[in-house]
Structures are given as structure tokens and as C-alpha cells.
Design a protein around this motif. Structure first.
Motif, PDB file in Angstrom:
ATOM      1  N   VAL A   1       3.678   1.551 -24.698  1.00  0.00           N
ATOM      2  CA  VAL A   1       2.976   2.835 -24.721  1.00  0.00           C
ATOM      3  C   VAL A   1       2.549   3.129 -26.156  1.00  0.00           C
ATOM      4  CG1 VAL A   1       3.136   5.304 -24.225  1.00  0.00           C
ATOM      5  CG2 VAL A   1       4.363   3.658 -22.780  1.00  0.00           C
ATOM      6  N   GLU A   2       1.244   3.254 -26.350  1.00  0.00           N
ATOM      7  CA  GLU A   2       0.711   3.542 -27.680  1.00  0.00           C
ATOM      8  C   GLU A   2       1.378   4.787 -28.257  1.00  0.00           C
ATOM      9  OE1 GLU A   2      -3.672   3.568 -29.619  1.00  0.00           O
ATOM     10  OE2 GLU A   2      -3.417   4.817 -27.845  1.00  0.00           O
ATOM     11  N   GLY A   3       1.921   4.649 -29.471  1.00  0.00           N
ATOM     12  CA  GLY A   3       2.530   5.787 -30.151  1.00  0.00           C
ATOM     13  C   GLY A   3       3.954   6.089 -29.735  1.00  0.00           C
ATOM     14  N   ASP A   4       4.567   5.251 -28.899  1.00  0.00           N
ATOM     15  CA  ASP A   4       5.932   5.493 -28.454  1.00  0.00           C
ATOM     16  C   ASP A   4       6.906   4.681 -29.310  1.00  0.00           C
ATOM     17  OD1 ASP A   4       7.508   6.812 -26.145  1.00  0.00           O
ATOM     18  OD2 ASP A   4       8.338   4.791 -26.248  1.00  0.00           O
ATOM     19  N   ALA A   5       8.079   5.233 -29.565  1.00  0.00           N
ATOM     20  CA  ALA A   5       9.080   4.573 -30.405  1.00  0.00           C
ATOM     21  C   ALA A   5       9.556   3.246 -29.833  1.00  0.00           C
ATOM     22  CB  ALA A   5      10.281   5.504 -30.606  1.00  0.00           C
ATOM     23  N   HIS A   6       9.418   3.049 -28.525  1.00  0.00           N
ATOM     24  CA  HIS A   6       9.905   1.817 -27.897  1.00  0.00           C
ATOM     25  C   HIS A   6       8.813   0.764 -27.713  1.00  0.00           C
ATOM     26  CE1 HIS A   6      13.102   4.710 -26.852  1.00  0.00           C
ATOM     27  NE2 HIS A   6      13.859   3.656 -27.133  1.00  0.00           N
ATOM     28  N   ALA A   7       7.635   0.984 -28.267  1.00  0.00           N
ATOM     29  CA  ALA A   7       6.536   0.028 -28.130  1.00  0.00           C
ATOM     30  C   ALA A   7       6.696  -1.116 -29.121  1.00  0.00           C
ATOM     31  CB  ALA A   7       5.197   0.733 -28.346  1.00  0.00           C
TER      32      ALA A   7
ATOM     33  N   GLY B   1       0.820  -1.217   0.000  1.00  0.00           N
ATOM     34  CA  GLY B   1       0.000   0.000   0.000  1.00  0.00           C
ATOM     35  C   GLY B   1       0.845   1.254   0.000  1.00  0.00           C
ATOM     36  N   GLY B   2       0.261   2.358   0.335  1.00  0.00           N
ATOM     37  CA  GLY B   2       0.969   3.628   0.382  1.00  0.00           C
ATOM     38  C   GLY B   2       0.265   4.665  -0.453  1.00  0.00           C
ATOM     39  N   ARG B   3       0.915   5.801  -0.571  1.00  0.00           N
ATOM     40  CA  ARG B   3       0.347   6.920  -1.316  1.00  0.00           C
ATOM     41  C   ARG B   3       1.161   7.218  -2.569  1.00  0.00           C
ATOM     42  NH1 ARG B   3      -3.372  10.058   1.827  1.00  0.00           N
ATOM     43  NH2 ARG B   3      -3.424   9.273   3.951  1.00  0.00           N
ATOM     44  N   ALA B   4       1.565   6.213  -3.262  1.00  0.00           N
ATOM     45  CA  ALA B   4       2.330   6.402  -4.490  1.00  0.00           C
ATOM     46  C   ALA B   4       1.410   6.878  -5.606  1.00  0.00           C
ATOM     47  CB  ALA B   4       3.014   5.103  -4.878  1.00  0.00           C
ATOM     48  N   THR B   5       1.922   7.784  -6.422  1.00  0.00           N
ATOM     49  CA  THR B   5       1.133   8.330  -7.526  1.00  0.00           C
ATOM     50  C   THR B   5       1.987   8.478  -8.782  1.00  0.00           C
ATOM     51  OG1 THR B   5       1.633  10.615  -6.901  1.00  0.00           O
ATOM     52  CG2 THR B   5      -0.396   9.666  -6.003  1.00  0.00           C
ATOM     53  N   VAL B   6       1.291   8.669  -9.884  1.00  0.00           N
ATOM     54  CA  VAL B   6       1.914   9.023 -11.152  1.00  0.00           C
ATOM     55  C   VAL B   6       2.066  10.539 -11.154  1.00  0.00           C
ATOM     56  CG1 VAL B   6       1.610   9.091 -13.658  1.00  0.00           C
ATOM     57  CG2 VAL B   6       0.906   7.048 -12.354  1.00  0.00           C
ATOM     58  N   GLN B   7       3.292  11.015 -11.318  1.00  0.00           N
ATOM     59  CA  GLN B   7       3.540  12.461 -11.344  1.00  0.00           C
ATOM     60  C   GLN B   7       3.421  13.025 -12.754  1.00  0.00           C
ATOM     61  OE1 GLN B   7       7.174  13.686  -9.389  1.00  0.00           O
ATOM     62  NE2 GLN B   7       7.196  15.653 -10.445  1.00  0.00           N
ATOM     63  N   SER B   8       3.933  12.283 -13.720  1.00  0.00           N
ATOM     64  CA  SER B   8       3.951  12.758 -15.100  1.00  0.00           C
ATOM     65  C   SER B   8       3.998  11.547 -16.029  1.00  0.00           C
ATOM     66  CB  SER B   8       5.189  13.637 -15.318  1.00  0.00           C
ATOM     67  OG  SER B   8       5.300  14.066 -16.658  1.00  0.00           O
ATOM     68  N   VAL B   9       3.534  11.727 -17.265  1.00  0.00           N
ATOM     69  CA  VAL B   9       3.617  10.680 -18.281  1.00  0.00           C
ATOM     70  C   VAL B   9       4.130  11.295 -19.580  1.00  0.00           C
ATOM     71  CG1 VAL B   9       1.813   9.234 -17.274  1.00  0.00           C
ATOM     72  CG2 VAL B   9       1.187  10.956 -18.976  1.00  0.00           C
ATOM     73  N   GLY B  10       4.779  10.455 -20.399  1.00  0.00           N
ATOM     74  CA  GLY B  10       5.300  10.960 -21.656  1.00  0.00           C
ATOM     75  C   GLY B  10       5.415   9.854 -22.692  1.00  0.00           C
TER      76      GLY B  10
ATOM     77  N   GLN C   1      14.747 -10.292 -30.343  1.00  0.00           N
ATOM     78  CA  GLN C   1      14.708 -10.386 -28.886  1.00  0.00           C
ATOM     79  C   GLN C   1      13.384  -9.847 -28.356  1.00  0.00           C
ATOM     80  OE1 GLN C   1      18.353  -8.944 -26.727  1.00  0.00           O
ATOM     81  NE2 GLN C   1      18.788  -8.157 -28.782  1.00  0.00           N
ATOM     82  N   PRO C   2      12.843 -10.448 -27.293  1.00  0.00           N
ATOM     83  CA  PRO C   2      11.626  -9.884 -26.701  1.00  0.00           C
ATOM     84  C   PRO C   2      11.911  -8.503 -26.117  1.00  0.00           C
ATOM     85  CG  PRO C   2      12.476 -11.681 -25.353  1.00  0.00           C
ATOM     86  CD  PRO C   2      13.307 -11.638 -26.598  1.00  0.00           C
ATOM     87  N   ASN C   3      10.941  -7.645 -26.179  1.00  0.00           N
ATOM     88  CA  ASN C   3      11.077  -6.277 -25.675  1.00  0.00           C
ATOM     89  C   ASN C   3      10.761  -6.249 -24.177  1.00  0.00           C
ATOM     90  OD1 ASN C   3      11.230  -3.556 -25.283  1.00  0.00           O
ATOM     91  ND2 ASN C   3       9.594  -3.006 -26.715  1.00  0.00           N
ATOM     92  N   LEU C   4      11.800  -6.226 -23.363  1.00  0.00           N
ATOM     93  CA  LEU C   4      11.641  -6.135 -21.910  1.00  0.00           C
ATOM     94  C   LEU C   4      11.659  -4.685 -21.438  1.00  0.00           C
ATOM     95  CD1 LEU C   4      14.019  -9.068 -20.877  1.00  0.00           C
ATOM     96  CD2 LEU C   4      11.533  -9.115 -21.263  1.00  0.00           C
ATOM     97  N   ARG C   5      11.691  -3.754 -22.399  1.00  0.00           N
ATOM     98  CA  ARG C   5      11.815  -2.326 -22.099  1.00  0.00           C
ATOM     99  C   ARG C   5      10.663  -1.534 -22.742  1.00  0.00           C
ATOM    100  NH1 ARG C   5      17.541  -0.874 -21.286  1.00  0.00           N
ATOM    101  NH2 ARG C   5      17.091   0.984 -22.480  1.00  0.00           N
ATOM    102  N   GLN C   6       9.440  -2.049 -22.631  1.00  0.00           N
ATOM    103  CA  GLN C   6       8.289  -1.387 -23.235  1.00  0.00           C
ATOM    104  C   GLN C   6       7.936  -0.081 -22.530  1.00  0.00           C
ATOM    105  OE1 GLN C   6       5.174  -4.319 -23.073  1.00  0.00           O
ATOM    106  NE2 GLN C   6       6.014  -5.504 -24.761  1.00  0.00           N
ATOM    107  N   VAL C   7       8.157  -0.039 -21.220  1.00  0.00           N
ATOM    108  CA  VAL C   7       7.811   1.141 -20.422  1.00  0.00           C
ATOM    109  C   VAL C   7       8.992   1.476 -19.532  1.00  0.00           C
ATOM    110  CG1 VAL C   7       6.198   2.124 -18.745  1.00  0.00           C
ATOM    111  CG2 VAL C   7       5.386   0.434 -20.391  1.00  0.00           C
ATOM    112  N   HIS C   8       9.379   2.756 -19.524  1.00  0.00           N
ATOM    113  CA  HIS C   8      10.464   3.245 -18.678  1.00  0.00           C
ATOM    114  C   HIS C   8       9.853   4.106 -17.568  1.00  0.00           C
ATOM    115  CE1 HIS C   8      14.130   6.148 -18.366  1.00  0.00           C
ATOM    116  NE2 HIS C   8      14.119   5.288 -17.364  1.00  0.00           N
TER     117      HIS C   8
ATOM    118  N   ASN D   1       8.652   7.171 -19.574  1.00  0.00           N
ATOM    119  CA  ASN D   1       7.235   7.206 -19.916  1.00  0.00           C
ATOM    120  C   ASN D   1       6.388   7.564 -18.714  1.00  0.00           C
ATOM    121  OD1 ASN D   1       8.268   4.489 -21.640  1.00  0.00           O
ATOM    122  ND2 ASN D   1       7.225   6.076 -22.789  1.00  0.00           N
ATOM    123  N   VAL D   2       6.840   7.149 -17.525  1.00  0.00           N
ATOM    124  CA  VAL D   2       6.083   7.387 -16.296  1.00  0.00           C
ATOM    125  C   VAL D   2       7.043   7.879 -15.216  1.00  0.00           C
ATOM    126  CG1 VAL D   2       4.595   6.381 -14.519  1.00  0.00           C
ATOM    127  CG2 VAL D   2       4.432   5.558 -16.888  1.00  0.00           C
TER     128      VAL D   2
END
Length: 184
Positions: A36-42, A4-13, A58-65, A90-91
């Protein structure tokens, strides 16, 4: 086990081009097994240019940073001006020790999207080109002299959903034994 906790998303890109920084957005769509839809690393296979040259299947293990916002605070205290998206994440999160989570931890972002952590981002020379001295600032060493990479974590999308700044973050840990995140 959920954490648990109060973690949040501050920004996305996201950015459709292979540039170092990603412009902040009002929201991003995470797509299961894609990124991430529309991202070069998707995509299901590697998109990082050096890894594509080695083996494009190779499988993409880096879809979201993801980077914890507290890192930007630390960098600002050292005199660096690093804004959300500048390091290519991205997040940007707040209130969660991303680097302390184990491999396989699942992050629910907002009400639907789920990202499974695969490893640590390995900071490269582009960080140094962005700001001289920044590469050393995002690297460190522990008491045993082992390298500590602080430039964020990487993951794959397990469940699709919209992610926006202010969304809550919820962590579900994998069953033990917990394995530390390593460079991917």
C-alpha cells in the motif's frame, strides 16, 4: 477458477507510521511487489518490527492486511466497539469468507488491483492493549482443539491499482490442491 458473489470493499486504510490502527481513507493505491503506497508495512522485505529484528532481508509476505467486516459485527455483538481501521487492516471486506480461502487465492479489488493471499495474521498483544478481552475474541478453537486465528489475512500485491470503499471483489482460486492459510 473464479469465485463469484457480491463481495465488496467496505473500507480502506493506510498509515505511514507503525501504529496499531490505520485511519480510514477515501482510497489507497496498491503497488505491485510493494504494498500500500504510503503505508509503514509496504516494501519488498519485512516491515513488521519484530521480524525486521530477526532478519530484515526476509521477503514481505504481509504487504496488505485484510479483515472481513463480518468480524467487526461479531465483535460488536460481544460488546466491543471496533471501527474500520482499528485493527490495523488496509482493506475491510464485506460478503467474503477470507479465512476460508486457500493460500495463493487472488483477490481482484476494484477494476485493477490484485492481492495474492499468503497467510493468516497472527494476533498479538497489541490487540489486547487496544481493548481488554479482544485478543481472546479474535482467537478460537476448532473441534480438534486447533487454534483458529480470526484477525484477518495477509497478502502481497501482484497488480497495481486504486482501491476504494464500494469496489467489487473477485476471487480467483489457485489450481488444486488448495492449501489452507497458515500464520505468516
Amino acid at each position: 477458477m473464479a469465485v463469484g458473489g457480491r463481495a465488496t470493499v467496505q473500507s480502506v486504510g493506510a498509515d505511514p507510521s507503525h501504529r496499531f490502527s490505520k485511519p480510514p481513507r477515501t482510497g489507497i493505491h496498491l503497488l505491485a511487489d510493494w504494498g500500500v503506497e504510503g503505508d509503514a508495512h509496504a516494501g519488498p522485505t519485512v516491515k513488521h518490527r519484530s521480524r525486521v529484528r530477526q532478519d530484515p532481508t526476509q521477503p514481505n509476505l504481509r504487504q496488505v492486511h485484510l479483515i472481513q467486516g463480518e468480524l467487526l459485527d461479531e465483535l460488536a455483538a460481544q460488546g466491543f466497539q471496533v471501527l474500520p481501521g482499528d485493527l490495523g487492516e488496509n482493506v475491510l471486506t464485506r460478503g467474503l469468507d477470507l479465512l476460508g480461502l486457500p493460500r495463493g487465492a487472488q483477490l481482484q479489488l476494484g477494476t485493477e488491483a490484485v492481492v495474492e493471499l499468503t497467510g493468516l495474521r497472527n494476533p498479538c498483544a497489541q490487540i489486547e492493549a487496544f481493548a481488554p478481552g479482544l485478543l481472546a475474541a479474535v482467537l478460537g478453537h476448532d473441534e480438534q482443539g486447533q487454534l483458529i486465528r480470526r484477525a484477518g489475512v495477509m497478502g502481497v500485491v501482484r497488480r497495481s491499482g486504486l482501491v476504494q470503499p464500494g469496489d467489487p471483489l473477485r476471487v480467483t482460486l489457485p489450481p488444486p490442491p488448495h492449501l489452507p492459510l497458515e500464520r505468516v
